[in-house]
Write a protein that holds these residues in place. Structure first.
Motif, PDB file in Angstrom:
ATOM      1  N   SER A  41       0.829  -1.205   0.000  1.00  0.00           N
ATOM      2  CA  SER A  41       0.000   0.000   0.000  1.00  0.00           C
ATOM      3  C   SER A  41       0.861   1.252   0.000  1.00  0.00           C
ATOM      4  N   ASN A  42       1.868   1.273   0.861  1.00  0.00           N
ATOM      5  CA  ASN A  42       2.761   2.436   0.895  1.00  0.00           C
ATOM      6  C   ASN A  42       3.527   2.592  -0.413  1.00  0.00           C
ATOM      7  N   SER A  43       3.919   1.470  -0.991  1.00  0.00           N
ATOM      8  CA  SER A  43       4.643   1.525  -2.255  1.00  0.00           C
ATOM      9  C   SER A  43       3.763   2.073  -3.366  1.00  0.00           C
ATOM     10  N   VAL A  44       2.504   1.607  -3.409  1.00  0.00           N
ATOM     11  CA  VAL A  44       1.579   2.111  -4.432  1.00  0.00           C
ATOM     12  C   VAL A  44       1.339   3.610  -4.243  1.00  0.00           C
ATOM     13  N   GLU A  45       1.133   4.021  -3.010  1.00  0.00           N
ATOM     14  CA  GLU A  45       0.900   5.440  -2.739  1.00  0.00           C
ATOM     15  C   GLU A  45       2.120   6.276  -3.108  1.00  0.00           C
ATOM     16  N   ARG A  46       3.300   5.769  -2.763  1.00  0.00           N
ATOM     17  CA  ARG A  46       4.529   6.511  -3.056  1.00  0.00           C
ATOM     18  C   ARG A  46       4.769   6.600  -4.571  1.00  0.00           C
ATOM     19  N   ARG A  47       4.600   5.479  -5.262  1.00  0.00           N
ATOM     20  CA  ARG A  47       4.818   5.504  -6.712  1.00  0.00           C
ATOM     21  C   ARG A  47       3.788   6.388  -7.404  1.00  0.00           C
ATOM     22  N   THR A  48       2.545   6.318  -6.947  1.00  0.00           N
ATOM     23  CA  THR A  48       1.512   7.167  -7.542  1.00  0.00           C
ATOM     24  C   THR A  48       1.813   8.638  -7.285  1.00  0.00           C
ATOM     25  N   SER A  49       2.250   8.948  -6.068  1.00  0.00           N
ATOM     26  CA  SER A  49       2.586  10.329  -5.745  1.00  0.00           C
ATOM     27  C   SER A  49       3.731  10.836  -6.623  1.00  0.00           C
ATOM     28  N   ASP A  50       4.776  10.021  -6.783  1.00  0.00           N
ATOM     29  CA  ASP A  50       5.912  10.436  -7.614  1.00  0.00           C
ATOM     30  C   ASP A  50       5.494  10.605  -9.073  1.00  0.00           C
ATOM     31  N   TYR A  51       4.717   9.666  -9.556  1.00  0.00           N
ATOM     32  CA  TYR A  51       4.300   9.735 -10.955  1.00  0.00           C
ATOM     33  C   TYR A  51       3.393  10.949 -11.180  1.00  0.00           C
ATOM     34  N   THR A  52       2.468  11.188 -10.253  1.00  0.00           N
ATOM     35  CA  THR A  52       1.574  12.341 -10.394  1.00  0.00           C
ATOM     36  C   THR A  52       2.354  13.644 -10.312  1.00  0.00           C
ATOM     37  N   ALA A  53       3.357  13.697  -9.416  1.00  0.00           N
ATOM     38  CA  ALA A  53       4.183  14.903  -9.311  1.00  0.00           C
ATOM     39  C   ALA A  53       4.901  15.193 -10.627  1.00  0.00           C
ATOM     40  N   GLN A  54       5.399  14.159 -11.278  1.00  0.00           N
ATOM     41  CA  GLN A  54       6.052  14.348 -12.569  1.00  0.00           C
ATOM     42  C   GLN A  54       5.056  14.847 -13.609  1.00  0.00           C
ATOM     43  N   LEU A  55       3.826  14.301 -13.567  1.00  0.00           N
ATOM     44  CA  LEU A  55       2.828  14.730 -14.547  1.00  0.00           C
ATOM     45  C   LEU A  55       2.451  16.202 -14.372  1.00  0.00           C
ATOM     46  N   VAL A  56       2.144  16.591 -13.136  1.00  0.00           N
ATOM     47  CA  VAL A  56       1.714  17.981 -12.940  1.00  0.00           C
ATOM     48  C   VAL A  56       2.876  18.943 -13.193  1.00  0.00           C
ATOM     49  N   ASP A  57       4.099  18.515 -12.891  1.00  0.00           N
ATOM     50  CA  ASP A  57       5.257  19.362 -13.195  1.00  0.00           C
ATOM     51  C   ASP A  57       5.396  19.546 -14.702  1.00  0.00           C
ATOM     52  N   GLN A 208     -10.076  27.544 -23.800  1.00  0.00           N
ATOM     53  CA  GLN A 208     -10.043  26.621 -22.668  1.00  0.00           C
ATOM     54  C   GLN A 208      -9.537  25.236 -23.075  1.00  0.00           C
ATOM     55  N   THR A 209      -9.606  24.952 -24.366  1.00  0.00           N
ATOM     56  CA  THR A 209      -9.129  23.642 -24.828  1.00  0.00           C
ATOM     57  C   THR A 209      -7.629  23.482 -24.641  1.00  0.00           C
ATOM     58  N   LEU A 210      -6.936  24.612 -24.407  1.00  0.00           N
ATOM     59  CA  LEU A 210      -5.497  24.512 -24.165  1.00  0.00           C
ATOM     60  C   LEU A 210      -5.221  23.607 -22.960  1.00  0.00           C
ATOM     61  N   PHE A 211      -6.002  23.759 -21.873  1.00  0.00           N
ATOM     62  CA  PHE A 211      -5.786  22.924 -20.697  1.00  0.00           C
ATOM     63  C   PHE A 211      -6.155  21.463 -20.975  1.00  0.00           C
ATOM     64  N   LYS A 212      -7.196  21.288 -21.781  1.00  0.00           N
ATOM     65  CA  LYS A 212      -7.569  19.915 -22.135  1.00  0.00           C
ATOM     66  C   LYS A 212      -6.439  19.223 -22.887  1.00  0.00           C
ATOM     67  N   GLN A 213      -5.791  20.000 -23.780  1.00  0.00           N
ATOM     68  CA  GLN A 213      -4.660  19.428 -24.511  1.00  0.00           C
ATOM     69  C   GLN A 213      -3.496  19.117 -23.572  1.00  0.00           C
ATOM     70  N   LEU A 214      -3.310  19.969 -22.563  1.00  0.00           N
ATOM     71  CA  LEU A 214      -2.194  19.754 -21.647  1.00  0.00           C
ATOM     72  C   LEU A 214      -2.413  18.529 -20.753  1.00  0.00           C
ATOM     73  N   VAL A 215      -3.661  18.248 -20.400  1.00  0.00           N
ATOM     74  CA  VAL A 215      -3.937  17.140 -19.475  1.00  0.00           C
ATOM     75  C   VAL A 215      -4.520  15.928 -20.179  1.00  0.00           C
ATOM     76  N   GLU A 216      -4.480  15.917 -21.523  1.00  0.00           N
ATOM     77  CA  GLU A 216      -5.134  14.816 -22.217  1.00  0.00           C
ATOM     78  C   GLU A 216      -4.448  13.468 -21.968  1.00  0.00           C
ATOM     79  N   ASN A 217      -3.175  13.487 -21.601  1.00  0.00           N
ATOM     80  CA  ASN A 217      -2.465  12.235 -21.344  1.00  0.00           C
ATOM     81  C   ASN A 217      -2.545  11.793 -19.884  1.00  0.00           C
ATOM     82  N   VAL A 218      -3.280  12.554 -19.084  1.00  0.00           N
ATOM     83  CA  VAL A 218      -3.412  12.218 -17.666  1.00  0.00           C
ATOM     84  C   VAL A 218      -4.674  11.375 -17.479  1.00  0.00           C
TER      85      VAL A 218
END
Length: 611
Positions: A41-57, A208-218
């Motif tokens: 559980s901690n590993s999944v949370e940690r990996r998800t957090s790291d991956y999400t941080a990379q995405l939002v960055d 507004q579609t600019l943001f959709k394009q930016l997050v389309e891979n999320v």
């Protein structure tokens, strides 16, 4: 009805061993399962957090690149003298009602259109002159010719920047004639380079579609989403898996600044609306934009729940298998002890012919000690039996010595000679047979004799009985060859034959036949006396068998038999003698039915007289 557990000390050894096995299996298995579940559980949370941080960055970096390009575009009018000259001309209020010439409008429109070329994220670009006239990349029919920008809600923010670029949150500009679209914009004041006078304002409206394009891979998880806003809590964009952007903005808008402040990347578990969320925020100092991704922890733990369920199932299967093995091994371990306890109870009841299998372990040593103890007890009891039997033999010998056998022999011989002188052969034969019987009965030196001698005694007795019954009595002998020298108790057959004649044939008019059969089966000799007389009813047979059992119990208890009367006296005496001589290595069985005769079978161990 109340149920109470027995205290542990009163449990059986098997139950205690089973409990220990189950605890030794279940405790490590449970600890390992919990540790695996928590670590995963901690590993999944940690990996998800790291991956999400990379995405939002990465999203913020892409947004910054786009905004940098928009900033560069907003600076272009400052470096175009033609644009500046037109804006100088129409900056004064007195030019409010003065329309730009067609040439000026065309020049400005072409210039603005060139700024939007190959930039699909731009919806339109407006340059507002000081007089309020609006130069736009759109067609004149789509936009108002004059706009009082000072009355626009976004204008104070542009003025406050004093010529720097400003990122405006989504709004509906009033200069669009349709007025239904919402845009976020990049704007700045256009100031004359030398005098720093304000000539106008450039405003780039982005789709507004600019943001959709930016997050389309999320990939957005269920009940999760992304929120984009600035440090003034002005919302730019929200996206959720179910499309409920308004609810998402209300959920997170008041907590983003609390979470991230002005740090570039922050990650935290927040409790919102009764649920736990993993919130990852990335802040851009360039654009003053926070991009926040929130993911319900419950969705993160879907795989963890699958692992938990699998672990529970596997643990349950392992526990069942281990429980079965524990039951098996606890049974195997305690089975010798249970056997030992049962044998001990039988010994307590007086059965000393008990023994347990001996193994090489500690339990086997207990069994070996038990076997030695029982053998010793049996030996001591047997010695007591032998002493009692010798006492009885001594009493019998003393009684026999009083009979004066030589006097009886001489008397019977005299009778036989007198009968022959008077030609009475029947009397002579009867006297001779009686002499043989008495001689066999009073001999004191042997308790076991040859079967041949015992058969001679039996024949002598039958000869005497034939003198009495005549042709009504018949006797048939079937003796297996080679058994004449085997040893049998003295006077064994005569009482059985007497019982068959007296109670079987009796006074029947038709008489009957007595069958004497001797056969060997491996190490045993079977002697059967059978008659075809009236037989025994079920009640008589049961009573006789019970009486014989009592006789055997009297011998086992080493107590003298009480005087017996009636039917079965001779049989009881035979049973007692057999038990005294052979112990439990012999058998005496009775069988018969009413009208079909009766059979008496004695089973003895085979023993042959040494020559």
């Amino acid at each position: 009805m109340s149920f109470r557990f027995k205290p542990l000390k009163s449990w059986s050894l098997r139950a205690k061993i089973l409990l220990i096995f189950l605890l030794l299996i279940s405790i490590p298995l449970s600890l390992q399962g919990v540790a695996t579940y928590v670590d995963f559980s901690n590993s999944v949370e940690r990996r998800t957090s790291d991956y999400t941080a990379q995405l939002v960055d990465q999203i913020n970096r892409n947004l910054d690149r786009t905004l940098m390009e928009m900033q560069r575009l907003s600076l272009m009018p400052l470096y175009d003298s033609g644009v500046l000259s037109i804006l100088r001309k129409y900056r004064e209020e007195d030019s409010l009602h003065q329309q730009p010439t067609v040439e000026e409008r065309s020049k400005m429109q072409l210039y603005i259109a060139s700024m939007t070329f190959d930039r699909p994220e731009i919806d339109s670009i407006q340059i507002f002159a000081g007089s309020g006239y609006t130069f736009s990349s759109l067609a004149p029919s789509a936009i108002a010719a004059y706009t009082d920008v000072e009355r626009q809600p976004w204008y104070p923010g542009v003025v406050e920047a004093r010529g720097a670029w400003v990122l405006l949150p989504p709004h509906r500009p009033s200069y669009y004639l349709d007025g239904n679209q919402s845009y976020f914009s990049v704007a700045r004041l256009i100031r004359e380079p030398n005098t720093n006078r304000t000539l106008g304002l450039v405003k780039i409206d982005l789709k507004q579609t600019l943001f959709k394009q930016l997050v389309e891979n999320v990939r957005l998880e269920e009940n999760g989403g992304i929120v984009v806003q600035n440090s003034r809590e002005e919302l730019f964009y929200t996206a959720t898996a179910d499309g409920d952007t308004e609810e998402a903005s209300k959920l997170l808008s008041d907590r983003i600044l609390e979470l991230s402040g002005h740090s570039e990347t922050a990650s935290q578990i927040l409790h919102m609306e009764g649920s736990k969320y993993l919130v990852v925020s990335n802040y851009s100092r360039y654009s003053d934009i926070h991009i926040v991704s929130y993911i319900p922890v419950a969705t993160l733990l879907v795989e963890t729940k699958e692992l938990r369920n699998f672990t529970l199932l596997a643990g349950l299967v392992c526990l069942v298998m281990a429980g079965a093995l524990a039951i098996f091994f606890s049974y195997r371990l305690t089975k010798p002890l249970g056997t030992l306890v049962r044998k001990m109870r039988l010994v307590e009841l007086g059965d000393f012919k008990q023994s347990v299998p001996v193994t090489e372990d500690e339990i086997g040593r207990l069994g070996s000690g038990f076997n030695r103890m029982v053998e010793e007890i049996d030996r001591l009891v047997h010695e007591v039996y032998v002493l009692g039997m010798r006492e009885r033999e001594a009493e019998l010998a003393a009684l026999q010595s009083q009979i004066q056998p030589h006097f009886i022999y001489n008397t019977l011989e005299s009778i036989s000679m007198l009968a022959r002188q008077r030609n009475n052969e029947d009397v002579s034969e009867m006297a001779t047979a009686l002499g043989r019987l008495i001689r066999s009965a009073v001999e004191q030196d042997r308790s076991l004799i040859r079967l041949g001698e015992e058969l001679e005694t039996a024949e002598s007795y039958i000869r005497i009985q034939k003198m009495r019954h005549g042709s009504r009595l018949q006797a048939m002998f079937d003796i297996e060859e080679g058994l004449e020298d085997c040893l049998v108790p003295k006077l064994l057959l005569q009482p059985l034959i007497e019982n068959a004649i007296m109670h079987g044939i009796g006074d029947r008019e038709q008489g009957g036949t007595v069958y004497v059969t001797v056969a060997r089966f491996e190490d045993e000799v079977l002697l059967t006396i059978r008659d075809d007389g009236r037989g025994l009813s079920e009640d008589e047979l049961a009573a006789l068998q019970a009486s014989l059992e009592e006789a055997g119990d009297d011998v086992a208890a080493n107590t003298p038999a009480m005087p017996l009367r009636g039917h079965g006296v001779a049989l009881k005496n035979i049973k007692q003698r057999l038990r005294l001589i052979y112990g439990g290595d012999c058998d005496f069985e009775i069988d018969g039915s009413l009208g079909q005769g009766a059979a008496f079978t004695v089973t003895l161990p085979f023993a042959k007289q040494e020559k």
